[in-house]
Design an enzyme around this catalytic site. Structure first.
Site, short mmCIF file in Angstrom:
data_model
loop_
_atom_site.label_atom_id
_atom_site.label_comp_id
_atom_site.label_asym_id
_atom_site.label_seq_id
_atom_site.Cartn_x
_atom_site.Cartn_y
_atom_site.Cartn_z
N HIS A 118 33.81 46.74 39.59
CA HIS A 118 33.38 46.02 40.79
C HIS A 118 34.36 44.89 41.11
O HIS A 118 35.16 44.48 40.27
CB HIS A 118 31.98 45.43 40.60
CG HIS A 118 31.95 44.36 39.55
ND1 HIS A 118 31.94 44.64 38.21
CD2 HIS A 118 31.98 43.01 39.65
CE1 HIS A 118 31.95 43.52 37.52
NE2 HIS A 118 31.98 42.50 38.37
N ASP A 120 34.00 40.91 42.61
CA ASP A 120 32.87 39.99 42.60
C ASP A 120 32.28 39.72 43.99
O ASP A 120 33.01 39.40 44.93
CB ASP A 120 33.29 38.65 41.96
CG ASP A 120 33.50 38.79 40.45
OD1 ASP A 120 32.89 39.68 39.84
OD2 ASP A 120 34.29 37.99 39.89
N HIS A 269 37.37 44.83 38.57
CA HIS A 269 37.38 44.75 37.11
C HIS A 269 36.19 45.49 36.53
O HIS A 269 35.17 45.70 37.20
CB HIS A 269 37.43 43.30 36.62
CG HIS A 269 36.38 42.42 37.21
ND1 HIS A 269 36.50 41.86 38.46
CD2 HIS A 269 35.19 41.99 36.73
CE1 HIS A 269 35.43 41.13 38.72
NE2 HIS A 269 34.61 41.19 37.69
N ARG A 286 32.01 31.43 34.55
CA ARG A 286 32.82 31.76 35.72
C ARG A 286 32.64 30.74 36.82
O ARG A 286 31.52 30.23 37.02
CB ARG A 286 32.39 33.15 36.24
CG ARG A 286 33.27 33.70 37.34
CD ARG A 286 32.75 35.04 37.81
NE ARG A 286 31.77 34.88 38.88
CZ ARG A 286 31.04 35.87 39.38
NH1 ARG A 286 31.16 37.10 38.91
NH2 ARG A 286 30.18 35.66 40.34
FE FE2 Z 1 32.59 40.50 37.80
#
Ligand code: FE2
Length: 325
Positions: A118, A120, A269, A286
């Site tokens: 996917h 983000d 990723h 993140r």
């Molecule tokens: Fe991700």
């Protein structure tokens, strides 16, 4: 921090470079910042090792490259005082989607397996421009993340196929990858209250490099719009195969203190796939930079179908939070 010791060491033919000789915990000078951005544009994801960052330092590092978003569209419980931090951990299911701890454990295998490749937050009309992920707790082995280069994916298509896909647009929504396998997202109830759906160009033009990227991903791209469902399935199957070709990827092994910084406009990723059976702790944090609305090769922008853009938090709030750290 100046750039005098900074080195960019490519890790594969198309994707990923390690950057050494820089301390991310202190402010960068213009040359160091430009070197990092240049490596990001060339290699799409850059990695740093041995960094000693807390939440405040990670946020301060990221803010040198743009405005930060709120943690995640569906994360109502970021760490106290750090509304920009999205913690990647199985336990996050509990806070994020209200799933009970035991249920989260049971769901983990299915969810992480089917989340798949996917980019983000692409169900937002303005997906993040970049993501910066730092390792906190990682296992001694396993849990690697793999990245692919969506520009290389586009450029390695034949000319007639590039022309064809340049005219297509695709719908992105949470749970698309799961729905393809006939499964519901474990957080469906939370997602349903504030559903995000966007139509993006299948080929987007990078706002800084001008490069064209194949902007579809198996996790969130649900269908090609304005074509028959059977055509959509076949087109997506071809494009998903293309973006996940092993030749375009790099695999990163995390250590405590590792940081990955990826251009979310030019990469997808694959989250760790090998830990579900091992039940070992793995915690990463993140932050994401606010992104622009994608633009296709025909100049048309993405269209918001449901929900709100994925915005920054007010900068006054960020300063207050940093002071508290
Ligand atoms: Fe991700």
């Amino acid at each position: 921090m100046d750039a005098s010791h900074l080195q960019v060491l490519p890790l594969s033919g198309h994707t990923g470079a390690e950057i050494t000789g820089v301390d991310l915990a202190v402010p960068l000078d213009a040359a160091a910042r430009a070197a990092i951005v240049g490596a990001l544009h060339r290699w799409k994801v850059v990695f740093f090792r041995g960094q000693h960052l807390g939440h405040a330092e990670q946020i301060a590092f990221a803010r040198q490259f743009g405005e930060l978003t709120y943690a995640h569209p569906y994360d109502a419980a970021p760490p106290d005082g750090f509304p920009e931090i999205y913690t990647v951990s199985t336990d996050n299911f509990v806070g994020q989607y209200g799933v009970e701890a035991e249920a989260a454990r049971a769901l983990r295998r299915r969810y992480s397996y089917t989340t798949n490749w996917h980019t983000d937050v692409t169900p937002a009309v303005n997906p993040p421009a970049a993501s910066i992920l730092r390792a906190d707790v990682v296992p001694a082995y396993g849990g690697d993340t793999t990245f692919t280069n969506l520009v290389a994916a586009y450029e390695s298509l034949s000319e007639p196929v590039r022309a064809f896909v340049g005219g297509l647009r695709a719908e992105h929504r949470y749970g698309a990858g799961l729905a393809r396998n006939g499964e519901a997202h474990p957080g469906e109830e939370v997602i349903g209250r504030n559903r995000l759906v966007a139509h993006h160009p299948v080929v987007r033009v990078h706002p800084e490099t001008g490069e064209r990227a194949l902007f579809v991903n198996p996790g969130f791209t649900s269908r090609i719009v304005d074509v028959h469902p059977a055509e959509s399935r076949r087109i997506l199957e071809m494009l998903f195969d293309q973006v996940t070709r092993a030749a375009l990827t790099v695999r990163f092994r995390w250590e405590p203190g590792s940081v990955a910084f990826w251009d979310n406009r030019a990469t997808a990723h694959l989250a760790a796939q090998d830990l579900d059976e091992l039940d070992v702790p793995r915690v990463l944090h993140r932050v994401t930079l606010v992104g622009e609305v994608p633009v296709g090769v025909d100049g048309r922008e993405s269209v918001l179908i449901e929900g709100e853009p994925f915005r920054s938090i007010p900068s006054v709030g960020v300063d207050v939070e940093l002071d508290r750290a």
